[in-house]
Design a protein around this motif. Structure first.
Motif, PDB file in Angstrom:
ATOM      1  N   HIS A 122      -4.115 -18.574 -19.214  1.00 18.73           N
ATOM      2  CA  HIS A 122      -3.402 -17.537 -20.044  1.00 18.73           C
ATOM      3  C   HIS A 122      -4.037 -16.997 -21.284  1.00 18.73           C
ATOM      4  CE1 HIS A 122      -0.009 -17.767 -17.037  1.00 18.73           C
ATOM      5  NE2 HIS A 122      -0.418 -19.394 -16.938  1.00 18.73           N
ATOM      6  N   LEU A 138      -3.916 -15.795 -25.566  1.00 25.36           N
ATOM      7  CA  LEU A 138      -3.500 -15.260 -26.904  1.00 25.36           C
ATOM      8  C   LEU A 138      -4.520 -14.743 -27.402  1.00 25.36           C
ATOM      9  CD1 LEU A 138      -0.888 -15.271 -28.881  1.00 25.36           C
ATOM     10  CD2 LEU A 138      -1.878 -17.366 -29.782  1.00 25.36           C
ATOM     11  N   GLN A 193      -0.719 -12.539 -24.393  1.00 28.31           N
ATOM     12  CA  GLN A 193       0.031 -12.441 -25.481  1.00 28.31           C
ATOM     13  C   GLN A 193      -0.612 -11.915 -26.696  1.00 28.31           C
ATOM     14  OE1 GLN A 193       3.906 -12.640 -26.128  1.00 28.31           O
ATOM     15  NE2 GLN A 193       3.932 -14.962 -27.142  1.00 28.31           N
ATOM     16  N   LEU A 202       4.254 -18.367 -25.658  1.00 31.07           N
ATOM     17  CA  LEU A 202       3.267 -18.414 -24.566  1.00 31.07           C
ATOM     18  C   LEU A 202       3.375 -19.620 -23.750  1.00 31.07           C
ATOM     19  CD1 LEU A 202       1.237 -17.018 -22.899  1.00 31.07           C
ATOM     20  CD2 LEU A 202      -0.442 -17.899 -24.446  1.00 31.07           C
ATOM     21  N   HIS A 229       6.351 -19.530 -21.528  1.00 30.06           N
ATOM     22  CA  HIS A 229       6.252 -18.733 -20.647  1.00 30.06           C
ATOM     23  C   HIS A 229       5.503 -19.383 -19.484  1.00 30.06           C
ATOM     24  CE1 HIS A 229       5.164 -15.090 -18.568  1.00 30.06           C
ATOM     25  NE2 HIS A 229       4.176 -15.398 -18.416  1.00 30.06           N
ATOM     26  N   LEU A 233       7.590 -13.064 -22.253  1.00 23.94           N
ATOM     27  CA  LEU A 233       6.870 -12.867 -23.520  1.00 23.94           C
ATOM     28  C   LEU A 233       7.373 -12.205 -24.483  1.00 23.94           C
ATOM     29  CD1 LEU A 233       3.210 -12.615 -21.697  1.00 23.94           C
ATOM     30  CD2 LEU A 233       4.098 -14.492 -22.990  1.00 23.94           C
TER      31      LEU A 233
END
Length: 368
Positions: A87, A89, A116, A291, A294, A301
């Motif tokens: 994932h 950011l 995110q 995040l 999530h 988000l």
């Protein structure tokens, strides 16, 4: 704590250091790798250090990759991280074009992973509360939305990196202008309150970009953005003010107005029938914490990539449109302070506020 999420941070100096500190302070996160050509800085001995973000993503099994790198690298690095199962950011501004936005949204869907975007202001409960207040009828019908940003930045700020003060370098967008970098949160927050998320939610942009500094991008700008359904967002943004003011989003109605100060998470409700405003304060959630929740628990988000498409549509217009016009020298003051040189624009505070209140650009107002 066992089963901590494994995090790698690319770009660990300047703003990126804040991400490192956030990871180190979180009991459910583990900083397993950092990447920066200038070195990893002060990190635990167990943290692997890389000079290159690609090498870090390829070499280390990561649950979350934090990208605090120059904007031209964002789309490629984010796609690589997603392909490796992480994932992301992604610092603002997220990507440099609408095409990159669509491609990265598709990549997140294909990988079943999340991106995110680091618009920290969107982590506040005040954003939804302001949108709800606007829809409630407390200030009558909404006439338009606005954004006001008045900061100071020195000439040295525009020389802080090779890409600083540019819109494009060697054909690659860098988008370092006032509306797309230092005060990008003002636009992103205004769009969130107005309910504009996708690029197609923006149907018209009147951008009047100016500069007081000797740079290739804007430092004093006004924009009026027309949204699907007829709403407008008018933004007056400048880093040429004599003093810093807290930036805010305005919602102007037929029977009052709202002022949401997104740096302080406070909403001020001004009603025509009331002598004084009512003020409300809200909590803010760290976007990295959100995040992580999530990933672990399926929480929604707060600043997903899909929510930033309207912002990217405006960024693309600014980067590809006409260059900013120089401000007349008689309107510019040059002053030194603490070893730095500042160019301030006479009358910029009133001009920026009028843009937001009247929903007209500098050009249409006949100012600056």
């Amino acid at each position: 704590m066992t089963n901590r999420l494994r995090v790698g941070v690319a770009g660990v100096h300047g703003h990126g250091r804040g991400h490192v500190d956030t990871v180190l302070a979180a009991p459910d996160l583990e900083l397993v790798a950092v990447a920066d050509p200038r070195g990893g800085g002060d990190v635990p001995s167990s943290t692997r250090e890389f000079a290159d973000a690609v090498a870090m993503i390829d070499a280390v099994d990561l649950d979350v990759v934090v990208l605090s790198t120059p904007i031209p690298t964002h789309a490629g690095l984010a796609r690589l991280a997603l392909a490796r199962g992480a994932h992301v950011l992604l610092e603002k501004p997220p990507v440099a074009s609408v095409a990159d936005h669509h491609a990265l949204v598709s990549a997140t869907d294909a990988a079943s992973r999340a991106v995110q975007v680091g618009f920290q202001s969107l982590g506040s409960a005040g954003v939804a509360a302001t949108a709800d207040a606007a829809a409630s009828g407390a200030i009558g019908d909404v006439l338009h939305y606005g954004a006001v940003g008045l900061w100071t930045r020195s000439e040295e700020y525009w020389r802080r990196a090779p890409w600083a003060g540019h819109r494009v370098i060697d054909g690659r967008p860098v988008a370092d202008g006032v509306a797309t970098n230092p005060l990008a949160h003002a636009l992103a927050t205004a769009f969130a309150i107005a309910g504009a998320a996708a690029p197609d939610d923006v149907v018209g942009i009147d951008a009047d970009l100016r500069r007081a500094n000797d740079i290739a991008t804007d430092d004093t700008s006004s924009l009026v953005v027309e949204l699907r359904g007829g709403a407008k967002v008018a933004a007056g943004l400048a880093v040429t003010a004599p003093t810093r003011h807290e930036p805010f989003v305005l919602v102007r109605g037929t029977r009052g107005f709202l002022v949401y100060v997104y740096t302080l998470d406070t909403l001020h409700v001004h009603r025509d029938a009331a002598a004084l405003p009512r003020t409300y304060a809200f909590e803010r959630t760290s976007l990295l914490d959100n995040l992580a929740r999530h990933v672990r628990d399926g929480d929604d988000l707060l600043a997903p990539l899909a929510r930033t498409g309207a912002f990217t549509r405006v960024l693309e217009e600014i980067v590809t449109g006409p260059p900013p016009a120089p401000i007349a020298s008689q309107l510019i003051r040059i002053e030194a302070s603490d070893g730095e040189t500042f160019r301030t624009v006479i009358g910029v505070e009133e001009a920026v506020e009028r843009v937001a209140w009247e929903a007209r650009t500098f050009r249409d107002l006949g100012v600056l």
